[in-house]
Design a protein around this motif. Structure first.
Motif, PDB file in Angstrom:
ATOM      1  N   PRO A 142       1.478  73.802   7.008  1.00 27.90           N
ATOM      2  CA  PRO A 142       1.420  73.112   5.708  1.00 27.90           C
ATOM      3  C   PRO A 142       0.238  72.156   5.610  1.00 27.90           C
ATOM      4  O   PRO A 142      -0.202  71.580   6.607  1.00 27.90           O
ATOM      5  CB  PRO A 142       2.732  72.328   5.657  1.00 27.90           C
ATOM      6  CG  PRO A 142       3.592  72.884   6.720  1.00 27.90           C
ATOM      7  CD  PRO A 142       2.697  73.499   7.746  1.00 27.90           C
ATOM      8  N   ILE A 143      -0.252  72.003   4.388  1.00 26.12           N
ATOM      9  CA  ILE A 143      -1.306  71.032   4.108  1.00 26.12           C
ATOM     10  C   ILE A 143      -0.817  70.120   2.986  1.00 26.12           C
ATOM     11  O   ILE A 143       0.108  70.462   2.251  1.00 26.12           O
ATOM     12  CB  ILE A 143      -2.647  71.708   3.721  1.00 26.12           C
ATOM     13  CG1 ILE A 143      -2.504  72.586   2.460  1.00 26.12           C
ATOM     14  CG2 ILE A 143      -3.167  72.555   4.861  1.00 26.12           C
ATOM     15  CD1 ILE A 143      -3.113  72.023   1.244  1.00 26.12           C
ATOM     16  N   SER A 144      -1.460  68.999   2.861  1.00 27.91           N
ATOM     17  CA  SER A 144      -1.152  68.055   1.796  1.00 27.91           C
ATOM     18  C   SER A 144      -1.986  68.400   0.569  1.00 27.91           C
ATOM     19  O   SER A 144      -3.217  68.377   0.634  1.00 27.91           O
ATOM     20  CB  SER A 144      -1.464  66.623   2.249  1.00 27.91           C
ATOM     21  OG  SER A 144      -1.457  65.750   1.146  1.00 27.91           O
ATOM     22  N   ILE A 145      -1.325  68.714  -0.526  1.00 28.52           N
ATOM     23  CA  ILE A 145      -2.036  68.961  -1.782  1.00 28.52           C
ATOM     24  C   ILE A 145      -2.778  67.688  -2.168  1.00 28.52           C
ATOM     25  O   ILE A 145      -3.927  67.736  -2.623  1.00 28.52           O
ATOM     26  CB  ILE A 145      -1.055  69.381  -2.892  1.00 28.52           C
ATOM     27  CG1 ILE A 145      -0.333  70.675  -2.515  1.00 28.52           C
ATOM     28  CG2 ILE A 145      -1.785  69.534  -4.234  1.00 28.52           C
ATOM     29  CD1 ILE A 145       0.841  71.014  -3.415  1.00 28.52           C
ATOM     30  N   ARG A 146      -2.135  66.579  -1.974  1.00 27.31           N
ATOM     31  CA  ARG A 146      -2.702  65.270  -2.309  1.00 27.31           C
ATOM     32  C   ARG A 146      -4.076  65.076  -1.659  1.00 27.31           C
ATOM     33  O   ARG A 146      -5.015  64.615  -2.301  1.00 27.31           O
ATOM     34  CB  ARG A 146      -1.729  64.183  -1.852  1.00 27.31           C
ATOM     35  CG  ARG A 146      -2.134  62.772  -2.147  1.00 27.31           C
ATOM     36  CD  ARG A 146      -1.078  61.788  -1.675  1.00 27.31           C
ATOM     37  NE  ARG A 146       0.246  62.246  -2.082  1.00 27.31           N
ATOM     38  CZ  ARG A 146       1.345  62.141  -1.333  1.00 27.31           C
ATOM     39  NH1 ARG A 146       1.293  61.564  -0.164  1.00 27.31           N
ATOM     40  NH2 ARG A 146       2.496  62.586  -1.759  1.00 27.31           N
TER      41      ARG A 146
END
Length: 145
Positions: free
Chosen positions: A119-123
């Motif tokens: 997972p990555i941070s969209i933010r």
């Protein structure tokens, strides 16, 4: 609340032996609605993929209220139900021209690196997307939805 609308003309190939839309086709229509919403917000999912990021479905649900048949014209209304910087929950309604709700649903998505599925941070990775999703979320909260 920001709602995107995607018109659908029901094709014969989308129906089953009973003459109604086969249940799995609604999930395809949800995807069309989600893509339209993203485009309406000024973004393109393909651009995200070019950067090596995917947005898989981690959960999905559909609730069937009324049948949709070959030749019907419906619309898929799509909105951001929830957003927290990592996950996005999209809400959907499939409605006939007379505003009869036929199907409702939700899909939950995260963004991951294509190579590792981590997972990555969209933010952090897509700050412009984050800004728009936050704006859409605030509109939803301010309307008490």
């Amino acid at each position: 609340m920001f709602i995107s609308t995607t018109p659908i003309n029901v094709r014969y190939a989308e129906t089953d032996q009973m003459g109604v839309v086969y249940h799995a086709n609604y999930l395809i229509w949800f995807e069309l609605g989600r893509t339209t919403l993203i485009n309406d917000l000024g973004f393109h999912y393909a651009d995200m993929e070019k950067e090596g990021i995917l947005s898989p479905v981690v959960d999905i649900e559909a609730s069937y209220k009324r049948p949709v048949r070959y030749g019907d014209e419906v619309r898929v209304n799509t909105w951001v139900e929830h957003y927290d910087g990592l996950r996005v929950v999209y809400g959907y309604e499939v409605m006939k021209e007379d505003d009869t709700v036929c199907v409702t649903g939700k899909s939950v998505h995260t963004c991951v690196k294509k190579e590792t599925f981590r997972p990555i941070s969209i933010r952090k990775r897509f700050p412009e997307w984050h800004k728009e999703y936050e704006k859409v979320k605030k509109k939803r909260i301010s309307k008490g939805l």
